[in-house]
Design an enzyme around this catalytic site. Structure first.
Site, short mmCIF file in Angstrom:
data_model
loop_
_atom_site.label_atom_id
_atom_site.label_comp_id
_atom_site.label_asym_id
_atom_site.label_seq_id
_atom_site.Cartn_x
_atom_site.Cartn_y
_atom_site.Cartn_z
N TYR A 11 -12.67 -18.86 8.47
CA TYR A 11 -12.15 -19.07 9.82
C TYR A 11 -13.13 -18.55 10.88
O TYR A 11 -13.89 -17.61 10.61
CB TYR A 11 -10.82 -18.30 9.99
CG TYR A 11 -9.69 -18.85 9.16
CD1 TYR A 11 -8.91 -19.91 9.62
CD2 TYR A 11 -9.39 -18.30 7.92
CE1 TYR A 11 -7.86 -20.41 8.86
CE2 TYR A 11 -8.35 -18.78 7.14
CZ TYR A 11 -7.59 -19.84 7.62
OH TYR A 11 -6.56 -20.33 6.87
N THR A 66 2.19 15.54 -10.09
CA THR A 66 3.58 15.59 -10.57
C THR A 66 3.65 15.90 -12.05
O THR A 66 4.53 16.63 -12.52
CB THR A 66 4.27 14.24 -10.30
OG1 THR A 66 4.38 14.08 -8.89
CG2 THR A 66 5.65 14.17 -10.92
N THR A 84 -0.54 11.13 -8.72
CA THR A 84 -0.68 9.68 -8.59
C THR A 84 -1.08 9.24 -7.18
O THR A 84 -1.66 8.17 -7.00
CB THR A 84 0.63 8.96 -8.98
OG1 THR A 84 1.67 9.39 -8.10
CG2 THR A 84 1.01 9.23 -10.41
N ASP A 85 -0.74 10.07 -6.18
CA ASP A 85 -0.87 9.58 -4.79
C ASP A 85 -2.31 9.21 -4.42
O ASP A 85 -2.53 8.24 -3.71
CB ASP A 85 -0.33 10.62 -3.80
CG ASP A 85 1.18 10.75 -3.91
OD1 ASP A 85 1.82 9.85 -4.49
OD2 ASP A 85 1.74 11.76 -3.42
N LYS A 115 -2.35 2.30 -6.20
CA LYS A 115 -0.96 2.75 -6.34
C LYS A 115 -0.09 1.81 -5.49
O LYS A 115 -0.28 1.71 -4.28
CB LYS A 115 -0.77 4.20 -5.89
CG LYS A 115 0.67 4.67 -6.13
CD LYS A 115 0.91 6.14 -5.92
CE LYS A 115 2.38 6.45 -6.20
NZ LYS A 115 2.76 7.83 -5.96
N1 ASP Z 1 2.51 14.04 -4.85
C1 ASP Z 1 2.15 13.88 -6.24
C2 ASP Z 1 0.64 13.93 -6.35
O1 ASP Z 1 -0.02 12.99 -6.03
C3 ASP Z 1 2.69 12.58 -6.76
C4 ASP Z 1 2.43 12.31 -8.21
O2 ASP Z 1 1.65 12.94 -8.88
O3 ASP Z 1 3.05 11.36 -8.73
O4 ASP Z 1 0.10 14.93 -6.74
#
Ligand code: ASP
Length: 338
Positions: free
Chosen positions: A277, A14, A85-86, A156
């Site tokens: 557990y 982005t 970011t993804d 994220k």
């Molecule tokens: N879809 C974008 C990416 O991961 C989202 C971002 O960069 O915030 O390239």
């Protein structure tokens, strides 16, 4: 004092996107990102290595980034990688494993809003990343929204909010306040030997999120189609079902066939502990490997990396009981608690 020499490697995301007829897509070059930064007290070189939305970033791109960082690390005081970011937390995790003992700071960053939009967070994030690359101790970091996190600990957690990343199991390395970079006391692992590029990966792995009713037989379908290792996102501290649909027995069988199975938690915060557990302990007795407090991003990339180094089930078990780059918190006796 001479200005620190830093390198920006751009990969898209982005931060470098513009509107197109098919939706936002990366188009801005690194030189244009730097131009919009305004004055910074560093000498910055730029190389555009990819122009991808990070949904398209895969192991081949990780290997390219690792090679670039490895080659350039002797020429620069620090390297910044701009990235979507993804999948940035997967990239920061795998680079941490491929570039152990890195001798300079390498900082990944991106933004929620493209750099050429009025309300962008890109400029703050890039400036933060350069400041981290110029000042932090050597390690792989993810810097975002005034936080500098260890790359192997970041996740994220938000899709639109500017506070998109958290270091979920341990504190970030540092926060930025009006005092500057304020270290929290949580330190990266210091380099102990020369950095080597270890970029071989096994990509035939799976990350499976458990849900009530999941048919464990489906794991055989994966393995029969070449899957070499599995991370199971189990419940809570690491519990998994053994009545009616006996996942625990299937895991035991797969491990006997040489397929490592790692148990991690679906809970974003805090550790897993399979010893507490019966539903975790039985899986451990079958040979399931605990990921302790690793993020799922770190667990799957560590598995890809470990298998890529030729490790078998015993080797992977040992690997997951070692802290390589700060990705896991081990308490004494963790490996032998049963
Ligand atoms: N879809 C974008 C990416 O991961 C989202 C971002 O960069 O915030 O390239």
């Amino acid at each position: 004092m001479t200005a620190k020499k830093l390198l920006l490697l751009t990969t898209g995301g982005t931060i470098a996107s513009e509107t197109s007829s098919t939706g936002l897509k990366p188009q801005e070059k690194g030189a244009s990102l730097i131009k919009q930064l305004g004055p910074v007290p560093y000498k910055i070189d730029v190389e555009d290595i990819l122009e991808l939305d990070s949904s398209n970033i895969q192991p081949e791109e990780w290997q390219l980034m690792a090679k670039k960082v490895f080659c350039y690390r002797t020429k620069y005081d620090g390297i910044v990688i701009s990235h979507g970011t993804d999948t940035m937390a997967y990239t920061s995790s795998i680079l941490s494993f491929m570039l152990q003992n890195i001798d300079i700071p390498v900082v990944l960053t991106g933004s929620q809003v493209p750099i050429n939009e009025v309300l962008t967070d890109a400029i703050d994030n890039l400036r933060l990343a350069f400041a981290a690359a110029a000042n932090c101790p050597p390690a792989i970091y993810l810097a975002f929204n005034r936080k500098i996190m260890l790359g192997s600990r970041a996740v994220k957690v938000r899709t639109t909010n500017f506070d998109a990343f958290e270091s979920v199991k341990v504190p970030p390395i540092a926060n930025v306040t009006s005092d500057g970079i304020v270290y929290t006391g949580w330190k990266p692992v210091s380099p102990t030997k020369p950095c080597r590029l270890q970029d071989q990966l096994e990509t035939h792995v799976a990350l499976v999120k458990l849900f009530p009713g999941f048919d464990p037989q489906l794991l055989y379908a994966m393995v029969d189609n070449g899957c070499r290792g599995i991370v199971i996102e189990a419940y809570g501290l690491g519990g998994m079902n053994f009545i009616r649909r006996n996942l625990v027995a299937v895991i035991g069988d797969l491990i006997h066939r040489g397929i490592p199975v790692i148990a991690t938690s679906q809970c974003l915060y805090e550790r897993s502990d399979l010893t507490r557990y019966e539903v975790g302990r039985l899986a451990l007795l079958e040979g399931a490997i605990s990921s302790h407090d690793m993020t799922a991003e770190s667990a799957i990339t560590k598995l890809m990396w470990g298998l890529g180094q030729g490790l078998d089930v015993d080797g992977i078990t040992k690997l997951f009981n070692e802290n390589l780059v700060g990705e896991v918190t081990l308490t004494p006796g963790d490996a032998v608690k049963l």
